[in-house]
Design a protein around this motif. Structure first.
Motif, PDB file in Angstrom:
ATOM      1  N   ALA A  22      63.656  72.338  48.001  1.00  0.00           N
ATOM      2  CA  ALA A  22      62.615  72.725  47.056  1.00  0.00           C
ATOM      3  C   ALA A  22      62.366  71.636  46.024  1.00  0.00           C
ATOM      4  O   ALA A  22      61.235  71.298  45.725  1.00  0.00           O
ATOM      5  N   SER A  23      63.431  71.087  45.468  1.00  0.00           N
ATOM      6  CA  SER A  23      63.265  70.042  44.465  1.00  0.00           C
ATOM      7  C   SER A  23      64.599  69.379  44.196  1.00  0.00           C
ATOM      8  O   SER A  23      65.642  70.022  44.280  1.00  0.00           O
ATOM      9  N   CYS A  24      64.578  68.082  43.896  1.00  0.00           N
ATOM     10  CA  CYS A  24      65.809  67.427  43.457  1.00  0.00           C
ATOM     11  C   CYS A  24      65.661  66.957  42.016  1.00  0.00           C
ATOM     12  O   CYS A  24      66.455  66.185  41.521  1.00  0.00           O
ATOM     13  N   SER A  25      64.635  67.437  41.344  1.00  0.00           N
ATOM     14  CA  SER A  25      64.477  67.159  39.928  1.00  0.00           C
ATOM     15  C   SER A  25      63.449  68.116  39.348  1.00  0.00           C
ATOM     16  O   SER A  25      62.421  68.376  39.967  1.00  0.00           O
ATOM     17  N   ALA A  26      63.730  68.641  38.189  1.00  0.00           N
ATOM     18  CA  ALA A  26      62.788  69.564  37.561  1.00  0.00           C
ATOM     19  C   ALA A  26      62.002  68.851  36.458  1.00  0.00           C
ATOM     20  O   ALA A  26      62.546  68.028  35.727  1.00  0.00           O
ATOM     21  N   ASP A  27      60.731  69.190  36.351  1.00  0.00           N
ATOM     22  CA  ASP A  27      59.884  68.696  35.266  1.00  0.00           C
ATOM     23  C   ASP A  27      59.922  67.175  35.122  1.00  0.00           C
ATOM     24  O   ASP A  27      60.089  66.628  34.037  1.00  0.00           O
ATOM     25  N   ARG A  28      59.768  66.495  36.240  1.00  0.00           N
ATOM     26  CA  ARG A  28      59.739  65.028  36.199  1.00  0.00           C
ATOM     27  C   ARG A  28      58.397  64.555  35.666  1.00  0.00           C
ATOM     28  O   ARG A  28      57.351  64.845  36.251  1.00  0.00           O
ATOM     29  N   PRO A  29      58.382  63.811  34.554  1.00  0.00           N
ATOM     30  CA  PRO A  29      57.103  63.376  33.981  1.00  0.00           C
ATOM     31  C   PRO A  29      56.437  62.302  34.839  1.00  0.00           C
ATOM     32  O   PRO A  29      57.100  61.446  35.420  1.00  0.00           O
ATOM     33  N   VAL A  30      55.130  62.376  34.895  1.00  0.00           N
ATOM     34  CA  VAL A  30      54.322  61.392  35.602  1.00  0.00           C
ATOM     35  C   VAL A  30      53.281  60.863  34.623  1.00  0.00           C
ATOM     36  O   VAL A  30      52.611  61.632  33.934  1.00  0.00           O
ATOM     37  N   HIS A  31      53.160  59.543  34.557  1.00  0.00           N
ATOM     38  CA  HIS A  31      52.215  58.921  33.634  1.00  0.00           C
ATOM     39  C   HIS A  31      51.183  58.112  34.423  1.00  0.00           C
ATOM     40  O   HIS A  31      51.493  57.513  35.459  1.00  0.00           O
ATOM     41  N   THR A  32      49.968  58.084  33.916  1.00  0.00           N
ATOM     42  CA  THR A  32      48.915  57.293  34.536  1.00  0.00           C
ATOM     43  C   THR A  32      48.975  55.865  34.011  1.00  0.00           C
ATOM     44  O   THR A  32      48.846  55.627  32.812  1.00  0.00           O
ATOM     45  N   VAL A  33      49.178  54.919  34.920  1.00  0.00           N
ATOM     46  CA  VAL A  33      49.216  53.498  34.566  1.00  0.00           C
ATOM     47  C   VAL A  33      47.803  52.926  34.559  1.00  0.00           C
ATOM     48  O   VAL A  33      47.403  52.218  33.636  1.00  0.00           O
ATOM     49  N   LEU A  34      47.067  53.214  35.631  1.00  0.00           N
ATOM     50  CA  LEU A  34      45.681  52.751  35.753  1.00  0.00           C
ATOM     51  C   LEU A  34      44.821  53.951  36.123  1.00  0.00           C
ATOM     52  O   LEU A  34      44.919  54.468  37.239  1.00  0.00           O
ATOM     53  N   PRO A  35      43.973  54.427  35.236  1.00  0.00           N
ATOM     54  CA  PRO A  35      43.104  55.560  35.571  1.00  0.00           C
ATOM     55  C   PRO A  35      41.999  55.136  36.530  1.00  0.00           C
ATOM     56  O   PRO A  35      41.517  53.996  36.482  1.00  0.00           O
ATOM     57  N   THR A  36      41.618  56.048  37.403  1.00  0.00           N
ATOM     58  CA  THR A  36      40.532  55.751  38.330  1.00  0.00           C
ATOM     59  C   THR A  36      39.224  55.547  37.574  1.00  0.00           C
ATOM     60  O   THR A  36      38.960  56.197  36.561  1.00  0.00           O
ATOM     61  N   ARG A  37      38.421  54.637  38.048  1.00  0.00           N
ATOM     62  CA  ARG A  37      37.094  54.416  37.479  1.00  0.00           C
ATOM     63  C   ARG A  37      36.056  55.279  38.189  1.00  0.00           C
ATOM     64  O   ARG A  37      35.064  55.702  37.596  1.00  0.00           O
ATOM     65  N   ALA A  38      36.298  55.500  39.500  1.00  0.00           N
ATOM     66  CA  ALA A  38      35.410  56.336  40.307  1.00  0.00           C
ATOM     67  C   ALA A  38      36.287  57.067  41.318  1.00  0.00           C
ATOM     68  O   ALA A  38      36.825  56.436  42.230  1.00  0.00           O
ATOM     69  N   PRO A  39      36.460  58.373  41.149  1.00  0.00           N
ATOM     70  CA  PRO A  39      37.328  59.133  42.047  1.00  0.00           C
ATOM     71  C   PRO A  39      36.992  58.906  43.522  1.00  0.00           C
ATOM     72  O   PRO A  39      35.821  58.873  43.908  1.00  0.00           O
ATOM     73  N   LEU A  40      38.052  58.697  44.310  1.00  0.00           N
ATOM     74  CA  LEU A  40      37.998  58.437  45.746  1.00  0.00           C
ATOM     75  C   LEU A  40      37.465  57.043  46.066  1.00  0.00           C
ATOM     76  O   LEU A  40      38.028  56.342  46.917  1.00  0.00           O
ATOM     77  N   VAL A  41      36.406  56.603  45.415  1.00  0.00           N
ATOM     78  CA  VAL A  41      35.918  55.232  45.632  1.00  0.00           C
ATOM     79  C   VAL A  41      37.012  54.239  45.274  1.00  0.00           C
ATOM     80  O   VAL A  41      37.154  53.192  45.902  1.00  0.00           O
ATOM     81  N   ASP A  42      37.807  54.578  44.275  1.00  0.00           N
ATOM     82  CA  ASP A  42      38.896  53.712  43.822  1.00  0.00           C
ATOM     83  C   ASP A  42      40.192  53.918  44.608  1.00  0.00           C
ATOM     84  O   ASP A  42      41.222  53.352  44.229  1.00  0.00           O
ATOM     85  N   TRP A  43      40.157  54.731  45.630  1.00  0.00           N
ATOM     86  CA  TRP A  43      41.339  55.033  46.458  1.00  0.00           C
ATOM     87  C   TRP A  43      42.318  53.857  46.459  1.00  0.00           C
ATOM     88  O   TRP A  43      42.003  52.772  46.925  1.00  0.00           O
ATOM     89  N   SER A  44      43.505  54.062  45.891  1.00  0.00           N
ATOM     90  CA  SER A  44      44.505  52.983  45.817  1.00  0.00           C
ATOM     91  C   SER A  44      45.420  53.084  47.029  1.00  0.00           C
ATOM     92  O   SER A  44      46.435  53.755  47.010  1.00  0.00           O
ATOM     93  N   GLU A  45      45.024  52.408  48.093  1.00  0.00           N
ATOM     94  CA  GLU A  45      45.684  52.526  49.387  1.00  0.00           C
ATOM     95  C   GLU A  45      47.105  51.972  49.396  1.00  0.00           C
ATOM     96  O   GLU A  45      47.983  52.508  50.047  1.00  0.00           O
ATOM     97  N   ASN A  46      47.332  50.875  48.678  1.00  0.00           N
ATOM     98  CA  ASN A  46      48.663  50.283  48.700  1.00  0.00           C
ATOM     99  C   ASN A  46      48.884  49.462  47.439  1.00  0.00           C
ATOM    100  O   ASN A  46      47.935  49.121  46.732  1.00  0.00           O
ATOM    101  N   LEU A  47      50.153  49.156  47.197  1.00  0.00           N
ATOM    102  CA  LEU A  47      50.550  48.435  45.992  1.00  0.00           C
ATOM    103  C   LEU A  47      51.490  47.297  46.353  1.00  0.00           C
ATOM    104  O   LEU A  47      52.290  47.404  47.293  1.00  0.00           O
ATOM    105  N   GLY A  48      51.414  46.217  45.598  1.00  0.00           N
ATOM    106  CA  GLY A  48      52.334  45.104  45.788  1.00  0.00           C
ATOM    107  C   GLY A  48      52.560  44.397  44.466  1.00  0.00           C
ATOM    108  O   GLY A  48      51.789  44.565  43.513  1.00  0.00           O
ATOM    109  N   VAL A  49      53.594  43.598  44.422  1.00  0.00           N
ATOM    110  CA  VAL A  49      53.936  42.847  43.216  1.00  0.00           C
ATOM    111  C   VAL A  49      54.123  41.386  43.598  1.00  0.00           C
ATOM    112  O   VAL A  49      54.806  41.075  44.580  1.00  0.00           O
ATOM    113  N   ASP A  50      53.510  40.475  42.825  1.00  0.00           N
ATOM    114  CA  ASP A  50      53.676  39.054  43.134  1.00  0.00           C
ATOM    115  C   ASP A  50      54.897  38.486  42.420  1.00  0.00           C
ATOM    116  O   ASP A  50      55.617  39.197  41.708  1.00  0.00           O
TER     117      ASP A  50
END
Length: 301
Positions: A22-50
């Protein structure tokens, strides 16, 4: 994962199907780092770090990979057709899969581009072409690049010179076919490649031994076959604890232990596409979403 509308044998059969707790953590906070500019159009398919710690986001419907600095400011945008995984190569260049769409899978127009992330105007060059729906990707310690072809339910092994290891790839395709369909996310841990099967009835993650992919086993089944709809395992990452952190299209972030074949849900929310460890704090996971937001959450090891 891109939505348009909506070992072999015995090892797969013998592996336990472990329902998600069911869960391995209760009430885990989630924060928005980058808000979408256009829902779905901005679909963030993948992430990487240089290598400098900048975040790169694949905007699959914008046909671009975007670079953000540590303050969350958009620095540059690199044109890439239907981009998927963004991975830092051993040479310091960024490698991005392209053609991450079902149509591309049918026409074999997928591949990988690479570019210098430090350039003021990065110029992508084709590293390999002629693949199908090129989606997830990961490098091993020898510099080989593994690319998931979702449409062909395969993982291509690409040597550092850009040639395909056909024998390895054929062996991996056969092993994956015995376990499910929809090869999507890939990650390397030592001499093992973990592959998510997006379309598996049990939300399966397969362990492919790099030295002998034919000896594939089930790392974990995230949900029982009776769960409707099943979880949709997409991209994944390895945490500092050696466990798998898996983003699902049904909105769960799942932590899985491939040795014990167990898993549990860390959080539930909007549909997730991808997960990467923060370059400055490995207790922070950064998450991509179908809606377009980029999120972050803390985990405890």
């Amino acid at each position: 994962m891109v939505v348009t509308s909506g070992l072999a044998g015995p090892a797969a059969a013998d592996a336990p199907a472990t329902p998600v707790a069911a869960s391995c953590s209760a009430d885990r906070p989630v924060h928005t780092v980058l808000p979408t500019r256009a829902p779905l159009v901005d679909w963030s398919e993948n992430l990487g770090v240089d290598g400098a710690g900048n975040l790169w986001v694949s905007r699959v419907y914008r046909n671009a990979v975007e670079k953000y600095d540590s303050n969350g400011q958009l620095v540059t945008s690199v044109p890439v057709t239907s981009p998927g995984a963004v991975r830092l190569g051993p040479d310091g260049l960024l490698y991005v899969t392209f053609g991450n769409s079902p149509f591309t899978g049918l026409t074999s127009q997928g591949g990988v581009v690479r570019f210098d992330p430090a350039a003021s105007t990065p110029q992508p060059e084709v590293f390999i072409s002629g693949l199908g729906q090129a989606n997830g990707a990961a490098f091993d310690g020898d510099g080989n690049l593994y690319v998931a072809d979702t449409s062909a339910n395969s993982v291509e092994r690409i040597r550092p010179d850009g040639s395909i290891d056909a024998a390895w790839t054929d062996s991996a395709r056969t092993a994956l076919s015995a376990n499910g369909s929809g090869a999507d996310g890939v990650v390397v841990a030592g001499r093992t490649l973990y592959v998510t099967l997006l379309e598996s009835q049990t939300a399966r993650v397969v362990a492919l031994p790099i030295d002998d992919p034919a000896r594939a086993t089930v790392a974990v089944d995230l949900s029982p076959a009776t769960l409707t709809p099943p979880l949709l395992p997409d991209d994944l990452a390895i945490g500092a604890d050696g466990l798998l952190y898996i983003a699902t299209g049904t909105g769960q972030l799942v932590r899985a232990d491939p040795a014990a074949h167990t898993s549990c849900v860390l959080l539930s929310g909007e549909p997730l596409t991808s997960v990467v460890l923060s370059p400055t704090d490995n207790s922070v996971l950064i998450l991509g979403t179908e809606f377009g937001d980029v999120l972050k959450t803390h985990i405890t090891y």
